[in-house]
Design an enzyme around this catalytic site. Structure first.
Site, PDB file in Angstrom:
ATOM      1  N   HIS A 583       0.829  -1.209   0.000  1.00 25.10           N
ATOM      2  CA  HIS A 583       0.000   0.000   0.000  1.00 25.10           C
ATOM      3  C   HIS A 583       0.859   1.252   0.000  1.00 25.10           C
ATOM      4  CE1 HIS A 583      -2.929   2.804   2.326  1.00 25.10           C
ATOM      5  NE2 HIS A 583      -2.973   3.044   1.023  1.00 25.10           N
ATOM      6  N   HIS A 588       1.665   4.829  -2.915  1.00 23.31           N
ATOM      7  CA  HIS A 588       1.910   6.201  -2.459  1.00 23.31           C
ATOM      8  C   HIS A 588       3.322   6.685  -2.806  1.00 23.31           C
ATOM      9  CE1 HIS A 588      -1.623   7.116   0.187  1.00 23.31           C
ATOM     10  NE2 HIS A 588      -1.773   5.797   0.081  1.00 23.31           N
ATOM     11  N   HIS A 775      -4.434   1.063  -6.053  1.00 22.60           N
ATOM     12  CA  HIS A 775      -4.554   1.708  -4.743  1.00 22.60           C
ATOM     13  C   HIS A 775      -5.919   1.445  -4.124  1.00 22.60           C
ATOM     14  CE1 HIS A 775      -5.533   5.122  -2.016  1.00 22.60           C
ATOM     15  NE2 HIS A 775      -4.369   4.762  -1.515  1.00 22.60           N
ATOM     16  N   ASN A 779      -6.640  -0.211  -0.449  1.00 18.12           N
ATOM     17  CA  ASN A 779      -6.911   0.809   0.558  1.00 18.12           C
ATOM     18  C   ASN A 779      -8.301   0.744   1.166  1.00 18.12           C
ATOM     19  OD1 ASN A 779      -6.019   3.513   1.850  1.00 18.12           O
ATOM     20  ND2 ASN A 779      -8.001   3.990   0.938  1.00 18.12           N
ATOM     21  N   ILE A 924      -6.023   9.266  -0.431  1.00 15.56           N
ATOM     22  CA  ILE A 924      -6.244   9.032   0.999  1.00 15.56           C
ATOM     23  C   ILE A 924      -5.293   7.942   1.445  1.00 15.56           C
ATOM     24  CG2 ILE A 924      -8.017   7.292   0.666  1.00 15.56           C
ATOM     25  CD1 ILE A 924      -7.873   9.920   3.480  1.00 15.56           C
TER      26      ILE A 924
END
Length: 924
Positions: A583, A588, A775, A779, A924
């Site tokens: 993740h 990110h 993602h 997530n 997020i």
């Protein structure tokens, strides 16, 4: 009058033809410039009077002589005509987005600006032509125009306010290509768009979507370009200098500390994770460089700490961390995030205050259930008392009446249909292909499994303790070799990633972990079942304990509890790798360099920037928040996950040894893990070895749609490889993403080339996939699956005892109590639940795949707009197909009694925690 008729008549020339929609939203390759690259004032081609269209000319020698004699005179007359060029007015409409709520200072400054606007401190616009003035060799400019009625409209409560301005231009101005904005007010404002009306080519759109700072803070004028895309070598002469200047402004000079109002994109290493000025225990190494390779992050330019010159001084909440101004959360997103953060604060506050009243460990499953049924405040009778005694923000006081909902956890989806689903082996295995971390399962090619660690460093005991005897009774009559050869054995392997860190992890207070391997068998029904779990410890640290232990499915009560504890340790391994590697790192952190380089090297006019733009939204901001509160020293991940302060080192090791950009696309990743093999007869060119693999099934639908859309887009602008190779901005973007943004891998031989259109399609498809579908899959199920902590605890506090351990007697006496003493404490649980609740929440302004801001004008290329609507329609069809699959009883991994549907790849969602929805970007 003749000139007016000529201008109005020329509209017909520039009306775009409506192309028929082609299959798979394909379009013709671009062969000429579109709408705004045409000069509306160029004379139309003359045609002969005869119907045949042939040109017949009879020019006498006398006429030629006459023309020669009059050349000088006509040139003089032409110059005089240009001096007297007819002028006409065009109208600009600027759309400014208001904040819904303003603090006292903002309101005061707003009123001040409304007053001073009347006396000349206003917002000024200048229109720039695509043409260069031959006299000055500078871009043609209109005279400055002022936005009207700012003071009159300052009190409007509408979300968007429209202001107008009038420009006077002459008939030789050409097409508008850019606009300059000067804000003489004290307060910044958000400029959403500008539309110019009155030119023969029709309305000209400027999608701005940017904060315009006060001239006192940023003296230079803001530059906005039309929505017309241009490759660098196609840039009209009047815009070339502005194109270069805007990129220079965005790059900055790499010096000094950044102000929150800056729009400068630059690179730095992760040297702001620790806080050595507070305590030596909070010191952390720099991530990015030889010792701890890592992607680069956005530079803030803060000064170094007092005790460590290599560490950057931290900014702690509630103070904001610098990201370029346009990357910051917009108001609705910020409000959603703030509300979630408040909820997290309250949930963390309560157990810490009540630790003396309520035992730190859960006593039974009923106490976990009470978090959802009653909420901690109601359970403890502490709700009113807290509101009276603690000086909490006004928002909490205003929500007092509804605080029951605010302070109570929603029931996680994993226990909403079947309270005991998490206990079942089939559900434990199902989550490896349809849970929150479905990207670690791999096909077993060698049994027993083999470690890739260096035995000279980690000792000779790296060989697996798994044997054929452990699994032979669970293979439906197959031999182990047959199970391997027929693709029936799979594995979730966390041995090599954890083992190098176990000594340090297990020396931490209240942290205990194994390096695990889980063997799974594919049944004839297409479901998986776990048949063995290997638990490993470093051999050199096991003086009175086995370094390796294999646990198999239970046969009695004692082995049942041992098996449940082993699955919990696997879940803890899984939670750590999911959060730190799959993740955080792979979506990110690894995307941020591509985003920074895009803003630095690709003009807003560049077609590829326009394509990438929605997939870069908010990523810099959420990554800055992560550095501030999640991955920081003593932050959420260190507090709540087994690895503790060594978590980012595990992430760095994964980046060094495992991460490869060329393997980040879905098909390449599935093949690498042995979960698929190439097969040209299949719809996506792959044959899945687990046919009902929900993550891969739905992911391939989205991957294919993204790839087709990207290919359509790229082929529109790059008809041959030479255009790719000579595109200076595109090559600079890709080069900087690798050589600066991923500098620790700059010499790797696996980076894809960027020489052909197909190369570019592959690179962009991978980036869009990671930012959107990948993602989302990793997530938005965090709270629905992880909010019930026993399902996959983020940390474990005790090892599993064997008969030689002193703890074995207490385990035998009360196995449930031992189980909960191994789980996270009440404080750790509630803190973790509050954070993953925040991370799983969609904000009201979420932009999902297939959606764009200003969908009809984000580009001036009408054929691309049509193709995008085709892409949106394809996304809608995918959503219906996913709904259909979730209702198909033959798909046992997503349909059945108590089985959760797999919706993490379903494109759309409502706001909140929904366990579905694919936003365009890592937001997020």
């Amino acid at each position: 009058m003749a000139l007016a008729n000529e201008i109005m008549g020329s509209r017909l020339i520039f009306e775009r033809s409506s192309l028929p929609f082609q299959s798979r939203f394909s379009i013709k390759k671009r062969t000429q410039r579109t709408q705004f690259s045409i000069n509306p004032f160029e004379p139309r081609p003359m045609r002969a009077a005869n119907n045949s269209g042939s040109i017949v000319a009879a020019i006498s020698e006398d006429l030629v002589k006459t023309l020669r004699i009059n050349t000088v005179g006509r040139k003089q007359e032409k110059d005089e005509e240009e001096e007297k060029a007819v002028k006409f007015k065009v109208r600009a409409v600027a759309t400014v987005r208001n904040k819904n709520k303003e603090d006292f200072k903002e309101t005061l400054v707003k009123h001040l600006d409304a007053f001073t606007d009347k006396i000349g401190r206003n917002v000024v616009l200048e229109l720039i032509s695509t043409q260069v003035d031959p006299k000055t060799n500078e871009p043609k400019k209109s005279k400055a125009a002022v936005l009207k009625d700012w003071s009159k409209k300052s009190n409007l409560k509408a979300e968007r306010v429209h202001y107008s301005a009038e420009f006077t231009v002459d008939s030789a101005f050409g097409s508008p290509g850019a606009i300059m904005v000067t804000n003489k007010h004290q307060k910044e404002f958000f400029l959403e768009s500008i539309t110019i009306e009155g030119f023969a080519c029709g309305p000209v759109h400027f999608p701005c979507n940017s904060w315009v700072q006060s001239q006192k803070d940023h003296p230079s004028k803001r530059i906005f370009f039309t929505n017309q895309p241009y490759l660098p070598n196609e840039t009209p002469s009047g815009l070339r200098t502005l194109r270069e200047r805007e990129l220079e402004n965005l790059r900055g000079n790499g010096k000094g500390e950044r102000k929150l109002s800056d729009r400068i994109y630059d690179f730095d290493v992760y040297n702001d994770i620790g806080n050595p000025d507070i305590s030596r225990e909070l010191s952390r190494p720099t991530f990015g460089g030889r010792d701890f390779p890592y992607p680069r992050r956005c530079r803030t330019g803060r000064s170094s700490t007092d005790t460590d010159l290599m560490s950057e001084r931290r900014v702690e909440k509630p103070l904001p961390m610098y990201v370029p101004r346009d990357e910051q959360f917009e108001e609705s997103k910020q409000n959603t995030f703030a509300a979630c953060r408040l909820k997290a604060v309250l949930h963390n506050l309560i157990p810490s205050l009540k630790a003396s009243i309520l035992a730190e460990d859960f006593a039974n499953f009923g106490e976990i259930d009470s978090l959802y049924k009653e909420g901690l405040l109601l359970k403890l009778g502490f709700q009113d008392d807290m509101f009276k005694k603690f000086p909490l923000p006004k928002i909490v006081t205003s929500l007092h009446k509804s605080s029951e909902g605010l302070l109570r956890y929603d029931t996680p989806k994993i226990v909403s249909k079947d309270k005991y689903a998490w206990l079942r082996d089939d559900e434990f295995a199902r989550q490896a292909i349809a849970g929150i971390n479905p990207v670690n399962i791999e096909r077993v090619t060698t049994y027993p499994p083999v470690s890739n660690l260096d035995p000279e460093i980690y000792g000779p005991g790296l060989h697996s303790a798994l044997t054929e005897d452990h699994i032979i009774g669970h293979l439906d009559g197959l031999t182990v070799q047959q199970a391997v050869e027929t693709n029936r054995l799979f594995m979730v392997d966390y041995h090599d990633i954890y083992l190098p860190f176990l000594d340090r992890i297990n020396s931490l207070d209240g942290r205990k972990a194994y390096a695990t391997r889980t063997i799974l068998f594919l049944t004839r029904l297409g479901t998986l079942k776990p048949i063995a779990i290997e638990l490993s410890l470093p051999s050199q640290s096991c003086s009175n304990r086995q370094s390796k232990r294999v646990v198999t499915p239970p046969v009695d009560a004692t082995s049942n509890w041992i098996w449940q504890l082993a699955k919990a340790h696997v879940g803890s391994n899984d939670a750590g790798v999911h959060q730190l590697v799959n993740h955080w790192l792979r979506t990110h952190a690894c995307l941020e360099p591509f985003i920074l380089a895009a803003h630095r090297q690709l003009s807003a006019m560049h077609p590829i920037f326009k394509l990438l733009d929605p997939h870069m939204r908010y990523t810099s901001e959420i990554n800055a928040v992560a550095r501030q509160t999640l991955i920081s020293a003593d932050g959420v991940i260190e507090s709540c996950f087994t690895a503790g302060q060594h978590g980012l080192e595990i992430s760095s090791a994964a980046y060094k040894n495992k991460w490869r950009f060329d393997m980040e696309g879905l098909p390449a990743d599935l093949i690498r893990r042995g979960m698929a093999v190439p097969d040209a007869t299949q719809p996506h060119g792959l044959k899945l070895l687990v046919e009902d693999y929900p993550y891969a099934n739905d992911g391939l639908l989205l991957w294919s749609a993204i790839q087709t859309w990207v290919r359509t887009y790229v082929e529109r602008y790059y008809s041959n490889s030479n255009l790719i190779q000579t595109d200076t901005e595109l090559q600079a973007w890709y080069s900087e993403s690798i050589n600066v943004g991923h500098a620790d891998h700059r010499d790797a031989d696996w980076w894809p080339e960027l020489s052909t259109a197909e190369d570019l399609v592959s690179i962009i498809t991978t980036i869009v996939w990671l930012a959107s579908a990948q993602h989302a899959a990793l997530n938005f199920g965090q709270y629905p699956y992880g909010g019930y902590v026993p399902n996959r605890p983020p940390l474990m506090r005790r090892l599993i005892p064997d008969e030689s351990d002193p703890e074995f007697a207490s385990f035998m006496e009360d196995p449930q109590k031992f189980f909960f003493s191994s789980m996270p404490s009440l404080l750790q649980t509630t803190k973790f639940m509050a954070v993953v609740d925040t991370l799983s929440t969609h904000s009201p302004d979420e932009e999902y795949i297939g959606e764009r801001q200003q969908p009809s004008i984000w580009t001036g290329d009408a054929e691309i707009v049509d193709a995008f609507y085709g892409f949106s329609a394809e996304i809608g069809r995918i959503e219906k197909e996913i709904e259909k699959r979730n209702s198909d009883p033959s798909r046992r991994n997503r349909c059945g009694a108590g089985v959760l549907p797999y919706e993490l790849m379903a494109p759309s969602s409502e706001p909140g925690v929904t366990c579905r929805g694919v936003p365009n970007s890592v937001s997020i």
